[in-house]
Scaffold this motif. Structure first.
Motif, PDB file in Angstrom:
ATOM      1  N   ALA A   1       0.829  -1.203   0.000  1.00  0.00           N
ATOM      2  CA  ALA A   1       0.000   0.000   0.000  1.00  0.00           C
ATOM      3  C   ALA A   1       0.866   1.257   0.000  1.00  0.00           C
ATOM      4  O   ALA A   1       0.582   2.224  -0.706  1.00  0.00           O
ATOM      5  CB  ALA A   1      -0.930  -0.004   1.211  1.00  0.00           C
ATOM      6  N   LEU A   2       1.947   1.241   0.774  1.00  0.00           N
ATOM      7  CA  LEU A   2       2.830   2.403   0.830  1.00  0.00           C
ATOM      8  C   LEU A   2       3.624   2.570  -0.457  1.00  0.00           C
ATOM      9  O   LEU A   2       3.846   3.691  -0.910  1.00  0.00           O
ATOM     10  CB  LEU A   2       3.778   2.264   2.024  1.00  0.00           C
ATOM     11  N   ARG A   3       4.047   1.472  -1.044  1.00  0.00           N
ATOM     12  CA  ARG A   3       4.817   1.552  -2.292  1.00  0.00           C
ATOM     13  C   ARG A   3       3.986   2.223  -3.384  1.00  0.00           C
ATOM     14  O   ARG A   3       4.508   2.992  -4.202  1.00  0.00           O
ATOM     15  CB  ARG A   3       5.255   0.159  -2.733  1.00  0.00           C
ATOM     16  N   ALA A   4       2.697   1.944  -3.403  1.00  0.00           N
ATOM     17  CA  ALA A   4       1.833   2.520  -4.437  1.00  0.00           C
ATOM     18  C   ALA A   4       1.735   4.032  -4.325  1.00  0.00           C
ATOM     19  O   ALA A   4       1.487   4.714  -5.319  1.00  0.00           O
ATOM     20  CB  ALA A   4       0.435   1.893  -4.350  1.00  0.00           C
ATOM     21  N   THR A   5       1.940   4.587  -3.129  1.00  0.00           N
ATOM     22  CA  THR A   5       1.855   6.039  -2.966  1.00  0.00           C
ATOM     23  C   THR A   5       3.111   6.745  -3.461  1.00  0.00           C
ATOM     24  O   THR A   5       3.057   7.917  -3.820  1.00  0.00           O
ATOM     25  CB  THR A   5       1.653   6.423  -1.491  1.00  0.00           C
ATOM     26  N   ASP A   6       4.255   6.047  -3.425  1.00  0.00           N
ATOM     27  CA  ASP A   6       5.551   6.647  -3.777  1.00  0.00           C
ATOM     28  C   ASP A   6       5.757   7.951  -3.004  1.00  0.00           C
ATOM     29  O   ASP A   6       6.214   8.956  -3.552  1.00  0.00           O
ATOM     30  CB  ASP A   6       5.636   6.889  -5.285  1.00  0.00           C
ATOM     31  N   ALA A   7       5.438   7.923  -1.711  1.00  0.00           N
ATOM     32  CA  ALA A   7       5.471   9.135  -0.895  1.00  0.00           C
ATOM     33  C   ALA A   7       6.903   9.577  -0.606  1.00  0.00           C
ATOM     34  O   ALA A   7       7.808   8.756  -0.451  1.00  0.00           O
ATOM     35  CB  ALA A   7       4.734   8.891   0.418  1.00  0.00           C
ATOM     36  N   ASP A   8       7.107  10.879  -0.513  1.00  0.00           N
ATOM     37  CA  ASP A   8       8.403  11.424  -0.106  1.00  0.00           C
ATOM     38  C   ASP A   8       8.614  11.281   1.394  1.00  0.00           C
ATOM     39  O   ASP A   8       9.752  11.208   1.859  1.00  0.00           O
ATOM     40  CB  ASP A   8       8.497  12.898  -0.488  1.00  0.00           C
TER      41      ASP A   8
ATOM     42  N   ASN B   1      13.078  -3.482  14.432  1.00  0.00           N
ATOM     43  CA  ASN B   1      12.230  -2.293  14.343  1.00  0.00           C
ATOM     44  C   ASN B   1      11.404  -2.333  13.058  1.00  0.00           C
ATOM     45  O   ASN B   1      11.948  -2.437  11.953  1.00  0.00           O
ATOM     46  CB  ASN B   1      13.092  -1.035  14.387  1.00  0.00           C
ATOM     47  N   GLN B   2      10.096  -2.258  13.208  1.00  0.00           N
ATOM     48  CA  GLN B   2       9.207  -2.402  12.043  1.00  0.00           C
ATOM     49  C   GLN B   2       9.382  -1.271  11.041  1.00  0.00           C
ATOM     50  O   GLN B   2       9.272  -1.491   9.832  1.00  0.00           O
ATOM     51  CB  GLN B   2       7.761  -2.473  12.523  1.00  0.00           C
ATOM     52  N   ALA B   3       9.660  -0.068  11.522  1.00  0.00           N
ATOM     53  CA  ALA B   3       9.862   1.049  10.600  1.00  0.00           C
ATOM     54  C   ALA B   3      11.113   0.830   9.757  1.00  0.00           C
ATOM     55  O   ALA B   3      11.123   1.129   8.555  1.00  0.00           O
ATOM     56  CB  ALA B   3       9.964   2.363  11.371  1.00  0.00           C
TER      57      ALA B   3
ATOM     58  N   ALA C   1      11.283   0.600   5.765  1.00  0.00           N
ATOM     59  CA  ALA C   1      12.179   1.496   5.029  1.00  0.00           C
ATOM     60  C   ALA C   1      13.115   0.706   4.121  1.00  0.00           C
ATOM     61  O   ALA C   1      13.355   1.090   2.965  1.00  0.00           O
ATOM     62  CB  ALA C   1      12.987   2.348   6.004  1.00  0.00           C
ATOM     63  N   ASN C   2      13.659  -0.387   4.621  1.00  0.00           N
ATOM     64  CA  ASN C   2      14.554  -1.221   3.809  1.00  0.00           C
ATOM     65  C   ASN C   2      13.810  -1.827   2.620  1.00  0.00           C
ATOM     66  O   ASN C   2      14.349  -1.882   1.508  1.00  0.00           O
ATOM     67  CB  ASN C   2      15.162  -2.327   4.662  1.00  0.00           C
ATOM     68  N   ALA C   3      12.561  -2.259   2.855  1.00  0.00           N
ATOM     69  CA  ALA C   3      11.786  -2.882   1.780  1.00  0.00           C
ATOM     70  C   ALA C   3      11.428  -1.883   0.689  1.00  0.00           C
ATOM     71  O   ALA C   3      11.346  -2.241  -0.493  1.00  0.00           O
ATOM     72  CB  ALA C   3      10.516  -3.514   2.346  1.00  0.00           C
ATOM     73  N   LEU C   4      11.225  -0.618   1.070  1.00  0.00           N
ATOM     74  CA  LEU C   4      10.786   0.396   0.118  1.00  0.00           C
ATOM     75  C   LEU C   4      11.917   1.275  -0.394  1.00  0.00           C
ATOM     76  O   LEU C   4      11.702   2.122  -1.263  1.00  0.00           O
ATOM     77  CB  LEU C   4       9.711   1.277   0.761  1.00  0.00           C
ATOM     78  N   GLY C   5      13.106   1.122   0.180  1.00  0.00           N
ATOM     79  CA  GLY C   5      14.251   1.885  -0.304  1.00  0.00           C
ATOM     80  C   GLY C   5      14.334   3.302   0.223  1.00  0.00           C
ATOM     81  O   GLY C   5      14.882   4.175  -0.453  1.00  0.00           O
ATOM     82  N   TYR C   6      13.830   3.550   1.439  1.00  0.00           N
ATOM     83  CA  TYR C   6      13.939   4.881   2.028  1.00  0.00           C
ATOM     84  C   TYR C   6      15.289   5.018   2.726  1.00  0.00           C
ATOM     85  O   TYR C   6      15.612   4.221   3.613  1.00  0.00           O
ATOM     86  CB  TYR C   6      12.809   5.139   3.024  1.00  0.00           C
ATOM     87  N   PRO C   7      16.073   6.031   2.387  1.00  0.00           N
ATOM     88  CA  PRO C   7      17.404   6.161   2.978  1.00  0.00           C
ATOM     89  C   PRO C   7      17.389   6.677   4.408  1.00  0.00           C
ATOM     90  O   PRO C   7      18.363   6.492   5.137  1.00  0.00           O
ATOM     91  CB  PRO C   7      18.101   7.161   2.052  1.00  0.00           C
ATOM     92  N   GLU C   8      16.308   7.331   4.815  1.00  0.00           N
ATOM     93  CA  GLU C   8      16.233   7.912   6.157  1.00  0.00           C
ATOM     94  C   GLU C   8      15.045   7.311   6.900  1.00  0.00           C
ATOM     95  O   GLU C   8      13.907   7.359   6.430  1.00  0.00           O
ATOM     96  CB  GLU C   8      16.073   9.434   6.083  1.00  0.00           C
ATOM     97  N   VAL C   9      15.304   6.739   8.085  1.00  0.00           N
ATOM     98  CA  VAL C   9      14.242   6.252   8.968  1.00  0.00           C
ATOM     99  C   VAL C   9      14.636   6.606  10.394  1.00  0.00           C
ATOM    100  O   VAL C   9      15.742   6.300  10.836  1.00  0.00           O
ATOM    101  CB  VAL C   9      13.983   4.743   8.797  1.00  0.00           C
ATOM    102  N   HIS C  10      13.734   7.295  11.102  1.00  0.00           N
ATOM    103  CA  HIS C  10      14.030   7.758  12.460  1.00  0.00           C
ATOM    104  C   HIS C  10      12.839   7.441  13.358  1.00  0.00           C
ATOM    105  O   HIS C  10      11.680   7.602  12.973  1.00  0.00           O
ATOM    106  CB  HIS C  10      14.346   9.246  12.448  1.00  0.00           C
TER     107      HIS C  10
ATOM    108  N   ASN D   1       6.750   5.963  17.466  1.00  0.00           N
ATOM    109  CA  ASN D   1       6.431   6.574  16.182  1.00  0.00           C
ATOM    110  C   ASN D   1       7.690   6.699  15.339  1.00  0.00           C
ATOM    111  O   ASN D   1       8.800   6.774  15.869  1.00  0.00           O
ATOM    112  CB  ASN D   1       5.836   7.966  16.400  1.00  0.00           C
ATOM    113  N   ALA D   2       7.519   6.748  14.027  1.00  0.00           N
ATOM    114  CA  ALA D   2       8.674   6.844  13.135  1.00  0.00           C
ATOM    115  C   ALA D   2       8.328   7.687  11.916  1.00  0.00           C
ATOM    116  O   ALA D   2       7.155   7.829  11.549  1.00  0.00           O
ATOM    117  CB  ALA D   2       9.133   5.462  12.696  1.00  0.00           C
ATOM    118  N   ILE D   3       9.376   8.239  11.308  1.00  0.00           N
ATOM    119  CA  ILE D   3       9.242   8.948  10.038  1.00  0.00           C
ATOM    120  C   ILE D   3      10.264   8.374   9.069  1.00  0.00           C
ATOM    121  O   ILE D   3      11.441   8.215   9.410  1.00  0.00           O
ATOM    122  CB  ILE D   3       9.474  10.458  10.192  1.00  0.00           C
ATOM    123  N   LEU D   4       9.803   8.073   7.866  1.00  0.00           N
ATOM    124  CA  LEU D   4      10.659   7.653   6.751  1.00  0.00           C
ATOM    125  C   LEU D   4      10.639   8.773   5.722  1.00  0.00           C
ATOM    126  O   LEU D   4       9.577   9.360   5.476  1.00  0.00           O
ATOM    127  CB  LEU D   4      10.132   6.377   6.095  1.00  0.00           C
TER     128      LEU D   4
END
Length: 219
Positions: free
Chosen positions: A4-11, A28-30, A34-43, A58-61
Motif C-alpha cells: 500500500a505504501l509503495r503505491a503512494t511513492d510518498a516522499d 524495528n518495524q519502521a 524502510a529497507n523494503a521500500l528503499g527509504y534512505p532515512e528512517v528515524h 512513532n517513526a518517520i521515513l
C-alpha cells in the motif's frame, strides 16, 4: 502494508504503533519497511530508552535529506506518548515534518489538549514551515484537537472527505481519527485520500487506514 505504501511513492511516511522486540526476534518495524521500500532515512522515537529490549513508538521515513532530528516525550508523561520532528531539506528550503500519536480514550480530550499544547510549544520558534501527521485518536471536532485547527492549520482531509480512517472490519466504530495538518499560510493540499481500505487475500494491513496527501508550497 508495504504494498500500500509503495503505491503512494510518498516522499515522507509517518508510522505509529511501531514495535521492536528483541525477545521475540522482531527488528524495528519502521526500519524493515524502510529497507523494503528503499527509504534512505528512517528515524524512530519511543518512551523506552535506546537499547531497551522492547520499544514502541512513532517513526518517520523520508527520501529527503535530514538536517535535524528531535524527539519528545509528551506531557502528561503518565500517558506514555511521544513525538518526533525531522527538519528536511527540500531543494533550497527546510521543512519540519512531525509525527505523533495522542491519547485514545474518547473522554480524554483534556489529555489530548495537554499533549497538543506540549507538542506545539516544543516545536522551534522560527519561520520553518511544518506538517504534523499522526494518529490523533479523535475527529476534527474533538476539543483536544483545537490547537491543530484554523487559523493556523488545515486538515488535508477536511470534515466529510471520508467516512472513516478507523477500520470497521476490525470492530471499530467508523471515525476519522488519523490526520495530516499543514500550516495554512505555507501550504496548499492538492489531493488527499485514504489507502489500505481494501483487503488483500482477506487481510487488511492495519486496523487503521492510511491518509495520503499531496502538498504544495505557497509562494
Amino acid at each position: 502494508l508495504t504494498a500500500a505504501l509503495r503505491a503512494t511513492d510518498a516522499d515522507v511516511i509517518a508510522l505509529q504503533e511501531v514495535l521492536e522486540d528483541a525477545g521475540k526476534g522482531l527488528p524495528n518495524q519502521a526500519s524493515t519497511i524502510a529497507n523494503a521500500l528503499g527509504y534512505p532515512e528512517v528515524h524512530f522515537v519511543a518512551v523506552e530508552s535506546e537499547g531497551a529490549p522492547k520499544r514502541y513508538g512513532n517513526a518517520i521515513l523520508t527520501r529527503w535529506p535530514v538536517i535535524e532530528i528531535a524527539r519528545r516525550r509528551l506531557e502528561p508523561l503518565s500517558d506514555f506518548r511521544t513525538a518526533i520532528r525531522l527538519r528536511v531539506q527540500i531543494g533550497s528550503e527546510p521543512v519540519d515534518i512531525v509525527a505523533t500519536h495522542l491519547a485514545w480514550q474518547p473522554e480524554a480530550a483534556a489529555v489530548r489538549t495537554q499533549q497538543a499544547t506540549d507538542l506545539l510549544d516544543w516545536l522551534p520558534d522560527d519561520a520553518v514551515p511544518r506538517i504534523i501527521m499522526g494518529d490523533f485518536n479523535a475527529p476534527l471536532d474533538d476539543p483536544g484537537l483545537r490547537a491543530f485547527g484554523p487559523p493556523r492549520f488545515a486538515s488535508a482531509l477536511p470534515r466529510g472527505a471520508t467516512a472513516t480512517t478507523f477500520n470497521p472490519e476490525r470492530g471499530h466504530k467508523p471515525r476519522v481519527i488519523d490526520h495530516i495538518f499543514v500550516e495554512r499560510s505555507k501550504f496548499v493540499v492538492t489531493d488527499a485520500h485514504i489507502i489500505g481500505d481494501t483487503p488483500v487475500n482477506g487481510e487488511y494491513p492495519s486496523d487503521h487506514f492510511g491518509v495520503v496527501a499531496r502538498v504544495a508550497r505557497l509562494r
